[in-house]
Design a protein around this motif. Sequence first.
Motif, short mmCIF file in Angstrom:
data_model
loop_
_atom_site.label_atom_id
_atom_site.label_comp_id
_atom_site.label_asym_id
_atom_site.label_seq_id
_atom_site.Cartn_x
_atom_site.Cartn_y
_atom_site.Cartn_z
N THR A 77 0.83 -1.22 0.00
CA THR A 77 0.00 0.00 0.00
C THR A 77 0.85 1.26 0.00
OG1 THR A 77 -1.69 -1.21 1.26
CG2 THR A 77 -1.87 1.19 1.19
N GLY A 115 2.56 1.85 -3.41
CA GLY A 115 1.66 2.47 -4.38
C GLY A 115 1.36 3.92 -4.06
N TRP A 116 1.15 4.20 -2.78
CA TRP A 116 0.91 5.59 -2.33
C TRP A 116 2.10 6.48 -2.65
CZ3 TRP A 116 3.78 7.95 1.62
CH2 TRP A 116 3.28 9.15 2.12
N ALA A 145 2.41 7.21 -6.44
CA ALA A 145 1.38 8.14 -6.92
C ALA A 145 1.72 9.58 -6.58
CB ALA A 145 0.02 7.74 -6.33
#
Length: 376
Positions: free
Chosen positions: A148, A151-152, A155
């Motif tokens: 998680t 990915g955060w 981004a």
Amino acid sequence: MDQLSATISEMLKAYPDPNGARPVANYPATMYGVTITFHVLSWVAVGFRLHTRLRVVREPWWDDLFVFLAAIVNLVSVIAFLGGIKYGLGHHLVYIINTLPIMMKYLYVTNAAYHTTTALIKVSLLLQYLRLFRQGTLRWVCIILLATVAGWGLAFSFLAWFPCLPVSGFWHRTASSKCYGFGYRTMDEARMTLFIFAGTNMFFDAVIFMIPLTEYFRPGLRKKQVLAMTGLFAMGSLVVLMAILRLWSTFKHSSDAIKSFDFTWWYPEVLIISCLEVDFAIMCASMPIFWPTVVANFNAIFVTKEVHITHQDRVQDFEMGRPTSLKSTASQEGLTKLPSGEQKSYYYNDFGEDASIGRTPALTVNEQEAPQRRML
């Protein structure tokens, strides 16, 4: 014309008071002093960590690589932050309009590098946890969090490194520039991007630093272990506190549209808090690695070797332990036996002529002379 350009035009119509009160964070001495001091401390922690992993235990892993990358990118962020001071960071935007494009370049680098650093240090901590939790629920929690956070981080790093297309539109606004997110196309969009990042960043910090809390309540911990973990959690609490303060500082300056676009005036406070947050996170991630080595070295330097002294009575005199010596044999014989074979209670040695030839006869004392001999 986007909202940033339009707002700057509005700001030029109403100049702020140049003699107004200046926040403490806006002074160059504050920005240089706080940022450089804690950044140096973070590099000291990284240096100890890498020395321990590479030279002492000789077991480097991915978590060491990511903390080193975080320190490098953080260095880029700090250099860009301090470089922007020369071109107007800490002053009202309307007074630095001529140097604004150059200052925006520095602001672009420090903002993008900060967002990447926060992701790298979180990944490093989670990889470090995977070395600790080899199995069980906590390991799966760390794996899910790692995916998680990765990915955060990707981004928001993309939004920070490419706030406009082309990227030069961030500091040189043209009709062809397409900005979004951190590109300040509209105030609402920029505010929402900042709040989402600050909120999720604070959430991930809190969750990551709470994971080892389960070990804190494990039975059988020694006093030194409790103190070490207390220090670790205290440092982690500072990281979470800095994330909260950054979110609060962003909220504080977003109520008024005109004032919120005067970011060169209020952004130094946010940048200082951001630097402290990352520095504390790097130190917190490195302390569990090098601290046992430091403690061991301190003990070697300041603690002397323990010496246990024991006492044992010897039955025989030193001279009695050398029966092969002629002199010792004579001494032994003289001290223990009289020529007549009769034992007396009192002995003395005159060390006279007989002593010069190696014989030290013990002379007997009669009962009347004994008190006088005792007085001597």
